[in-house]
Design an enzyme around this catalytic site. Sequence first.
Site, PDB file in Angstrom:
ATOM      1  N   ALA A 278      -9.890   0.201  -8.356  1.00  0.00           N
ATOM      2  CA  ALA A 278      -9.825   1.422  -8.104  1.00  0.00           C
ATOM      3  C   ALA A 278     -10.864   1.887  -9.510  1.00  0.00           C
ATOM      4  O   ALA A 278     -11.821   2.793  -9.290  1.00  0.00           O
ATOM      5  CB  ALA A 278      -8.601   2.327  -7.969  1.00  0.00           C
TER       6      ALA A 278
ATOM      7  N   TYR B 199     -24.583   2.726  14.679  1.00  0.00           N
ATOM      8  CA  TYR B 199     -23.048   2.081  14.598  1.00  0.00           C
ATOM      9  C   TYR B 199     -22.904   0.709  14.006  1.00  0.00           C
ATOM     10  O   TYR B 199     -22.012   0.434  13.358  1.00  0.00           O
ATOM     11  CB  TYR B 199     -22.923   2.060  15.994  1.00  0.00           C
ATOM     12  CG  TYR B 199     -21.352   1.696  16.271  1.00  0.00           C
ATOM     13  CD1 TYR B 199     -20.165   2.777  16.615  1.00  0.00           C
ATOM     14  CD2 TYR B 199     -20.770   0.558  16.362  1.00  0.00           C
ATOM     15  CE1 TYR B 199     -18.729   2.456  16.857  1.00  0.00           C
ATOM     16  CE2 TYR B 199     -19.514   0.320  16.552  1.00  0.00           C
ATOM     17  CZ  TYR B 199     -18.601   1.082  16.856  1.00  0.00           C
ATOM     18  OH  TYR B 199     -17.260   0.780  17.059  1.00  0.00           O
TER      19      TYR B 199
ATOM     20  N   ASP C  10       1.647   3.553  -6.087  1.00  0.00           N
ATOM     21  CA  ASP C  10       2.841   3.814  -5.132  1.00  0.00           C
ATOM     22  C   ASP C  10       2.024   3.384  -3.718  1.00  0.00           C
ATOM     23  O   ASP C  10       2.848   2.881  -2.807  1.00  0.00           O
ATOM     24  CB  ASP C  10       3.085   5.334  -5.155  1.00  0.00           C
ATOM     25  CG  ASP C  10       2.521   6.141  -5.927  1.00  0.00           C
ATOM     26  OD1 ASP C  10       1.904   5.931  -6.868  1.00  0.00           O
ATOM     27  OD2 ASP C  10       2.567   7.606  -5.392  1.00  0.00           O
TER      28      ASP C  10
HETATM   29  N1  F0G Z   1      -5.020   1.779  -6.176  1.00  0.00           N
HETATM   30  C1  F0G Z   1      -4.709   2.567  -7.352  1.00  0.00           C
HETATM   31  C2  F0G Z   1      -4.526   2.085  -8.527  1.00  0.00           C
HETATM   32  C3  F0G Z   1      -4.779   4.007  -7.034  1.00  0.00           C
HETATM   33  O1  F0G Z   1      -4.787   4.760  -8.310  1.00  0.00           O
HETATM   34  C4  F0G Z   1      -5.025   4.579  -5.705  1.00  0.00           C
HETATM   35  C5  F0G Z   1      -4.837   5.919  -5.707  1.00  0.00           C
HETATM   36  C6  F0G Z   1      -4.892   3.746  -4.783  1.00  0.00           C
HETATM   37  C7  F0G Z   1      -4.891   2.351  -5.059  1.00  0.00           C
HETATM   38  C8  F0G Z   1      -5.209   4.091  -3.165  1.00  0.00           C
HETATM   39  O2  F0G Z   1      -6.383   4.678  -3.140  1.00  0.00           O
HETATM   40  O3  F0G Z   1      -6.072   7.020  -2.497  1.00  0.00           O
HETATM   41  O4  F0G Z   1      -8.268   5.806  -1.984  1.00  0.00           O
HETATM   42  O5  F0G Z   1      -6.000   5.269  -0.786  1.00  0.00           O
HETATM   43  N2  F0G Z   1      -4.694   6.800  -6.616  1.00  0.00           N
HETATM   44  C9  F0G Z   1      -5.007   8.356  -6.429  1.00  0.00           C
HETATM   45  C10 F0G Z   1      -4.171   8.802  -7.667  1.00  0.00           C
HETATM   46  C11 F0G Z   1      -4.165   8.795  -5.348  1.00  0.00           C
HETATM   47  O6  F0G Z   1      -4.243  10.229  -7.627  1.00  0.00           O
HETATM   48  O7  F0G Z   1      -3.953   8.222  -8.784  1.00  0.00           O
HETATM   49  P1  F0G Z   1      -6.729   5.967  -1.982  1.00  0.00           P
END
Ligand code: F0G
Length: 460
Positions: free
Chosen positions: A218, A72, A126
């Site tokens: 990401a 943990y 989004d």
């Molecule tokens: N930022 C970017 C640029 C993303 O493309 C995503 C997720 C996230 C944040 C959120 O991350 O899914 O781990 O919570 N993109 C996916 C897509 C879902 O299909 O483009 P997450």
Amino acid sequence: MYNRKAEPYKIKMVEPIKLISREERERKIAEVGYNQFALRSEDVFIDLLTDSGTGAMSDWQWAGIMQGDEAYAGSRSFYNLEKSVQDIIGYTYFVPTHQGRGAENVLFPLLIKQKGHYVLGNMHFDTTKAHIELKGGRAINLVIEEAYETEKEHPFKGNFDLEKLEAFIKEKGVENCSFVLITVTCNSAGGQPVSMENIKGVKKIADQYGLRVFFDAARFAENAYFIKQREAGYENKTIPEIILEMFSYGEGLTMSAKKDGIVNMGGMIAIKEDEELYTQVRSMVVPIEGFPTYGGLAGRDMEALARGLREVVEEDYLESRIGQIEYLGQRLTDAGIPIQRPVGGHAVFVDCKKFCPHIPYHQFPAQAVCVELYKEAGVRGVEIGSFLLGRDPETGEHLESPMEFLRLTIPRRVYTDRHMDVVADALIEIWKRRETLKGFDFTYEPEVLRHFTAKLKPVE
Ligand code: F0G
């Protein structure tokens, strides 16, 4: 492009996939209201819905899964991951989170000090926009205009328009801005990279006004690869050197590790050196994600991520990965199909405004191509356009998206070029009969995030 180097890995384990018959595909997609999110994955032959959490781990990562330390507190896997973060990202502090939006949920309230404050981005993803808005902030997109001109070649379509950025700060007042968020690569613009010069330019403006710079990291390794390929002065630098320089211009980051972490679940917040912010993050992460040495992840997941971060920066991997996207993009371009050019790091974005000019935005041209592609070859893509955008909350009218994209998102290390050929061949067939495609109307339209659960019917 067609004669690229072979993949720098061989296949040790396989997962069978099956192509159901055309009649079955037509029945299945009709049954789910022409919404590909409602399909069962077993009815999909090639799944290009997302590159998020869909990558294939290496034998070294799977070995790490067996060696995960599930303590943990103070897990060995946490410290292994910390070492990877420090070596590769170059930041001192980090906390794991269950995925990218978990990181946004913890960090953003600490940065958005007042309701109505602006978060200045190239183009926010989004969920990122949603988290900014949930915390009372306003998400502003300041990407260069070229990002909206799909056929115009530009090496860094994810760049900020620096003039717009400065003008915005001056107009609204720096006291009304929270922070700057650079998304690398810029998913919503088509997986488009941001140049080092542009990152430096953003940092300079931010410094001038006393604003902090953060990254949405990401797809950080893919961004670094494009810098090496396309930006003068970086051709002889290594990917790790480029990544360290990139992140040196920020104070911290949120990361969905489901992309360039090459894991099926995971994320993090990393902070360069601000101990006070780190202390706040550490205390916030406990009630939301978990104790700071696991923060929403199992020990085994942290171990796999510690290794994934080291694998994703290997240049031969990136060359093969991005080469595969270029391969698919080139096949479509050669057939005359309009796509966002040049192709981005994780997907080919088909420009369906040009593919189906006869279908108006409120009948969702990209959804029409998306459904047709599933019927044609069992390939599942995703609409990124007016269907996703939703309605104006004040007028109730459908909003018109500046771009109507069908995103063909390629999972990492999962499909071969033969699979890409199936996708290209199918889309070329559809292109030949594109005038016959029909748009869609709703039979059920939920109020929020409608594209996930809506049901549609073809317009007669
Ligand atoms: N930022 C970017 C640029 C993303 O493309 C995503 C997720 C996230 C944040 C959120 O991350 O899914 O781990 O919570 N993109 C996916 C897509 C879902 O299909 O483009 P997450």
